[in-house]
Structure formats: structure tokens, C-alpha cells
Enzyme design. Sequence first.
Site, PDB file in Angstrom:
ATOM      1  N   HIS B  55      -0.194   6.607  -5.215  1.00 54.48           N
ATOM      2  CA  HIS B  55      -1.054   5.840  -4.315  1.00 54.48           C
ATOM      3  C   HIS B  55      -2.529   6.199  -4.464  1.00 54.48           C
ATOM      4  O   HIS B  55      -3.397   5.346  -4.443  1.00 54.48           O
ATOM      5  CB  HIS B  55      -0.585   6.071  -2.874  1.00 54.48           C
ATOM      6  CG  HIS B  55      -1.457   5.454  -1.849  1.00 54.48           C
ATOM      7  ND1 HIS B  55      -1.473   4.104  -1.597  1.00 54.48           N
ATOM      8  CD2 HIS B  55      -2.371   5.983  -1.007  1.00 54.48           C
ATOM      9  CE1 HIS B  55      -2.341   3.854  -0.637  1.00 54.48           C
ATOM     10  NE2 HIS B  55      -2.898   4.968  -0.261  1.00 54.48           N
ATOM     11  N   HIS B 104      -1.121  -2.435   2.629  1.00 57.24           N
ATOM     12  CA  HIS B 104      -0.539  -1.457   3.553  1.00 57.24           C
ATOM     13  C   HIS B 104       0.927  -1.841   3.736  1.00 57.24           C
ATOM     14  O   HIS B 104       1.401  -2.072   4.839  1.00 57.24           O
ATOM     15  CB  HIS B 104      -1.288  -1.452   4.890  1.00 57.24           C
ATOM     16  CG  HIS B 104      -1.518  -0.078   5.402  1.00 57.24           C
ATOM     17  ND1 HIS B 104      -1.304   0.294   6.703  1.00 57.24           N
ATOM     18  CD2 HIS B 104      -1.942   1.041   4.767  1.00 57.24           C
ATOM     19  CE1 HIS B 104      -1.590   1.584   6.845  1.00 57.24           C
ATOM     20  NE2 HIS B 104      -1.974   2.045   5.687  1.00 57.24           N
TER      21      HIS B 104
END
Lengths: 115, 749
Positions: B55, B104
Site C-alpha cells: 500500500h 479506500h
Amino acid sequence: MRVDFPGGYAESTSEVATAVTFEVTSRTTPPGVHVARVVVDVMLKPEILDPQGQAVQRALPRLGFEGISDVRQGKRFELEVEGPVDDDALARIHKIAESFLANTVIEDFTVRVES
Amino acid sequence: MTLDTVKNAEQTPDTALPWAELGLKPDEYERITGILGRRPTGAELAMYSVMWSEHCSYKSSKVHLRQFGEKAPASSAMLVGIGENAGVVDVGQGYAVTFKVESHNHPSYIEPYQGAATGVGGIVRDILAMGARPVAVMDPLRFGDPDEADTKRVAHGVVAGIGGYGNCLGLPNIGGEVVFDPCYQGNPLVNALCVGVMRHEDIHLAKASGPGNKVILYGARTGGDGIGGVSVLASETFESTGPTKRPAVQVGDPFQEKLLIECTLEIFREKLVVGIQDLGGAGLSCATSELASAGTGGMRIELDTVPLRDATLSPEEILMSESQERMCAVVEPHNVDRFLEICEKWDVIATVIGEVTDGDRLEIFWHGEQIVDVPPRTVAHEGPVYERPYARPQWQDALQADDANRLPRPENADELRDAVLRLVASPNQASKSWITAQYDKYVLGNTVLAQPEDSGMVRIDEETNLGVAVATDGNGRYAKLDPYAGAQLALAEAYRNVAATGARPLAVSDCLNFGSPEDPGVMWQFAEATRGLADACQVLGTPVTGGNVSLYNQTGETAIHPTPVVAVLGVIDDVTRRTPMAFAEEGQLIYLLGETREEFGGSAWSQVAHGHLGGLPPKVDLEREKLLAEILISGSRDGMIDAAHDLSDGGLVQALVESCLKGGNGARIVIPEGADPFVALFSESAGRAVVSVPRSEELRFTDMCRARGLAATRIGVVDGDALEVQGQFSITLAALREAYEGTIPALLG
């Protein structure tokens, strides 16, 4: 503290409070009919940010109240149950709390019988 | 618990550390010990493990993302390119606009409301950190099968979270899209975009330079939000005396964020900041290492000065915390007092937590003892780079051979009529206003166009009417059939959408949502999509300014469709000249621009009528898209067209229905001579738009199209209260409206 009398309620005085053990009655069922109330308290898990509680906490000094270091805000559900509050009923209420009243990803709950 | 200091690490080289549990590979751990010349401390291990995660480090995607820089078209409009918090584009009159789209996804499956809310918060802070005032947000969303109960759970939460956070922040939500497909069942996609405006001289960068300058952490207190595997450090190797920390779901507080925005903008106005970074994924680890790495290289932090919400947090946990609504600024010493004063005014907690040093190490202390001593570049910018293997999936050929053009079609006018109603009533094609009505579109008073218009448009100067437009698109079905073409089609569609409203496309931001990079087939999809996007940006002249990659969107073996979401930003000199989509005036002529071929691969019709996904997506012709855009922009600017709507999912018939319903006027359509009605109405060939032309402008408009070589076919006139296709069917607006507007409320209401 408030005392429920059949047919209405009255503000209690401290004398009444020490002398009386009171019966829980519903505000909507006729006087004399017994119902049971179960209270579900829902609070955010301790590690979760509580913006509402923080807002309350920050406001207290502005209103002149010192000495409060933290405030957390939750929800209280009062469930009036038809029939006896036995193990079955409690299990059902537990399910209601877990699947609907509380978001168990971020909240905890307690179940308490009031009678 | 014994504090694992640097000295301790030097003296206890054989202490086993839970680096595998924290997600590090053996060779990565070895590299860390090589960099440091000793074993890492617990805190250093925590920092490396999270900053080197997929990430944060983009380790699987970096090699492919390089193309965006390498193939970037020269553009005089770029003020800040890839690498910073967001890209910045010059829009004229001394204004600069910054925009970015981010994902998200995983948090939104776990806790939909907060996942979506914190997604909005995070992207807004990215824009703020560039020096801009955020002015609008948009949300491309993907959910699972709309009939599944879990889809409703996720959709309700996400929509409520976006509205709850964005509305409370006071930012208009001007666009986005909602797509349903079973492939997103366990992996919803919640992408969040934000646009911000500033003057050229206000641009701020994320770097810490100037030894002696102070590092100030301001915003919310730090709690246990988002801490995952760090709890392993506390329990596995070292004595743990406290309760086990659960990974806490991040909760967003939009009111804190609003204070942060105003506080930060006032600080910017007084020019008090040398460098600034928002705290998002990996919290303080990221902010400190990135600021230091991008600056002169050295920083010293007293971690025990960080204001805490939870006093039991260990130093490792503080470094990993992803508590929201926090920013980190680098401030010259003589400006610190004023900085803190402004924060106090806005009731924002601000603390000097350290300073820039003249060394090249990031040093972190806990109550006087050193727990971190690392070269920041190795944490922030020199993470692992993987060359993951990729290979075209075995099933790709068969999928492409399963030609959608051969599917059974409506055989008569009645079946055609039915097909139209079924199409516009299908969840992906139906009106999303039940969802978008929950967002405030108009707060701040500058919204010119919002969903369902082709682009979201906001005015940025009240005197000159200068404005910007943004559109997002990303058809996962097309990308599954051909990731290279699918990515190009996503860019083409967003580009076309911006131009349809009369704005000139300038720049791109992308949010690339894919499955697991450990699957060579997915990695091939990613490689192809990035190559397609980079190539297309080159031809269209719109560079990628930044973006986001979200991998591991898969449940078990089933990956989501490759879903490259592309956002295009454009500029319009005068927002009063913008072109809306509604057929508002009876008597105007309807022209179809571009050419229609028999192209049903991945089409909405093939999904609705046959549950089919196969064949090839529509052909890409980028030169044609450029020409179409120029015509649409000239037509808009010179008043030759009063309405324009691009064609995409659902083809011509979808566009006609939408424009008719929006304008409250029907249309009488004549299928061009020799054309097949079904193909004309339902094919999804790219590079097309419908426009409404005032009779007085018809000659001028058609002359322009002819001169530029763009096919422009008159197909009808705005008239009546039905969509009538001559010789085929007539459907009243009332019937169309019932079909188009009834579906989503019934599914989600």
C-alpha cells in the site's frame, strides 16, 4: 429520580426515594399490567475515536465545569418485552443488540434486565 | 515492557523479531539489517514493515507506473507532476488547480460508513497539503450484486459515510459513478477524488529542509486507529504488560477536518510553512520519513511529545497509528509562535515534536532514549521494487472469442421497445439520483454542473467565470475483455465527458483497482492497463499527475474485473457557456457525432439481456476522440450547440433517454438510412456524442464538422413527450421515467 405511579408520575422527594421500592411500569400499558424492561447500553469500543464525546468534553470548561478529563458518549435502548424475560427472551435480545442496535465492528454492548 | 532502543539493538543482535508476521520477506529483512549494520529496533521494524508494504511502497506497481513519467506528454500546464501529494495544473489567470483520486476499498468492506468517510478525509488532506483550498469531491463506487443483502449493507454505509463526511465538511459532491457487478461482492471499490484551487505562488511541497526548522504535528490526538500487526511486537518478542491492542477502525471527524482546513489555509496565507505533509496510511512513519527524505535528509523527533488519545500506546504503535485529521508541518523557528497561535485560535492541537537536522538520518527518541536511527530515503522512497511475473491468462483468448455480436437480438419493434425499457431500468443504467441526492451538490455556491451531467464543474473565479470540470470513468467489463483497450477507453470516456460540457481536458489522475499482484494473470492486466493508459495520455496530450494503486481486491481465487478509474480535469474560460446534457428546447435538431459500428463486447445490453461478458471492447480511436472533443468545445464556446451528451454504456438509446428526461422533452428520431435500428441504438462504439443544435446554428455547425472531417448525422428533433423512433416504437417520457428512476430506490431505499 422519578417514581412511576399508576395513572401518572410525580417528582419524588428524597424521603420517598429512601422509603419506596418501586415497580417498573410502562408509560403506554394500562396501570397494573406488568411488563419487563430490558436495557441495552451501546458504547464505542475503548480504542475508537469518539468525536461526540470529545466535543462534550471540550465544551465543559467553557461552561464553567472543571475537572473532567474524558467524556465518551453512547446510546441507551430501553426495550419493553412482551412476556417473561427468560433465557430465550434474553438470547433474542442479545441477537437484536448484536445485529442491529450495535455495530459490533466498532461498538460493544451490555444487556441488563430492569425489574 | 523493556524499551527496544538503538543501543539495545546493537547489544542484542540475536534477538528474534517478528518481521514475518509484520509482512516482511526474508530478503527484505536482510536488506534492512544491511542498511542499518545491525538488527532493527522494534520501532524501526514497525516503520519499515509498514512503509515497505504494498500500500505504501507500491512495490508491485512501481515498475509499470514509471511509464507515466517516461511517456508523459509535454504539457505547459503542469506545475507539479507525479511524486508529490497531488498533481498541480495551471488553469490560467494565475490559478492552479490540484486534484487526485484515491482508494479506500478494503476498510469500506469492513466498516462501510467509516471506511468511506475516512477515504474522503484522506483525499481532502492530500489536496490541502498541496496548498490548495479543497472545493469539490467526487466518488466513483463499485458494489456487488444489487440483489444481495450484503451489497445493501455496504452501499448504504458507503453512501451515508460519503455524505456524512463531505456534507459536514462543506464540500459539494459533483460527480462520480455507481456500478454494480458480482465481481465486487467481497471487494467493493470506494474511490474518492478531491479538487482544490490556489494561486500559483501558494503551491506547497512535502519536503523538510533547513536544519533547525521545527517539525510540528497538528490536528487530532493520536490513538490506536488502524494499527494492525504492530500489536505483534508487543506480544510476541517483548514482554507485554498491557492489554492486547485490537486494530481499531479509523473513525473520521469532519468537524475536526474543517478546523484543520481553515487553520492550515490561514497558516499558508501568512507563509509560515516550509514543507507540509498530511498523515494518511502509515501515519507518523510516513510523514516523518517522507518529509525528511524529500528534504535535506535529516530529522530528529521526540516521540513522547505526540499528544495522545490513549496513554497506553507504545512508541511502535504511535509510529503506526493512522488516526485521522492530522498534518505535519516544517516551520522556521521564528514562525513557530505565530503558527501555534493560529492553531490555538482554531482550537486545533499543535505540538512541536522535533526538528530538521543537518545530518542524513531520521532519529526518533522516546523519553530521551533513541529508538530509531535510519536513513529516511530507505524507508520512504527506496523501498523494495518487485518485478512480479505476469502472463496473459489462459482464458483470455476464449473470452475474446465469445463474440457478443452473435448474441440473439430483438427481432421486432415490440422486442426492441422492451429492450429499451429493460436497459434503462437495469441497475447500472438506471438513475442514481436516490444516491446522489444524499450528497450536498451546491454548498459553497460555485457548482455549475453536478451528477448526472457529463462532468462536475465548479466556478473558480466569480469575476471572470473561469471554471474547471472533472469526470471519472472506468469500465471494468471492457478492461476484463482487453485491459490495454479498457484503460484507453476509460481515459477516452472521461476525456470525452469533460469536452462534452465545454471544458478543455488538461490532466489525468488515476486510481487503478486490481486483484492480487501475486497472480500473474492479474499482474498482466495491470501491466497492460498502465501501458494502455500511458500510451493514450501521450496521444491525447494529458499527462498523469498522480494517482493511486489498490491491489489485492480479490476474494479467494476471484479477482475483481480490472478497474482502472481515470479522472480527467479540464478548464473552461467561461462557465456560463458550459453545455448541459438536457434537451431543453423543442424544435432543436439532434445530431449524432461520430461513427457507429456493430460493437457489443462488454456492452450494457449484453449484460442486461444475456448476462454475457465476452468479445472485444469497442475500438479505440484516440485521434477521433481529440477531434470530437475539439468540435464539442468549439461548439460550446461559440454557441452552436445547446446540449451535448457523450455516448458510452447503453449506447445511443441511453444517451437519448437521459437527455430527454433531464430536459422534460421527447424526441422524434429517424434511424439513418441503411442502418440497423438495434445496432444504431444499442451499440457502444466509442468516439461519439449527441448534441442539440438550434436551427439557426445548424449550417454553421455542420460546416464546421464537415471542414474538420467529423461525421455528423442529423437523427432527429427535440419534440413532444415521448421518445419516438420512427417505424419502431414510441415510449412516453412518463414510462421512461418510471423505468429509469424506479430501480435504485426499490433496490436500496
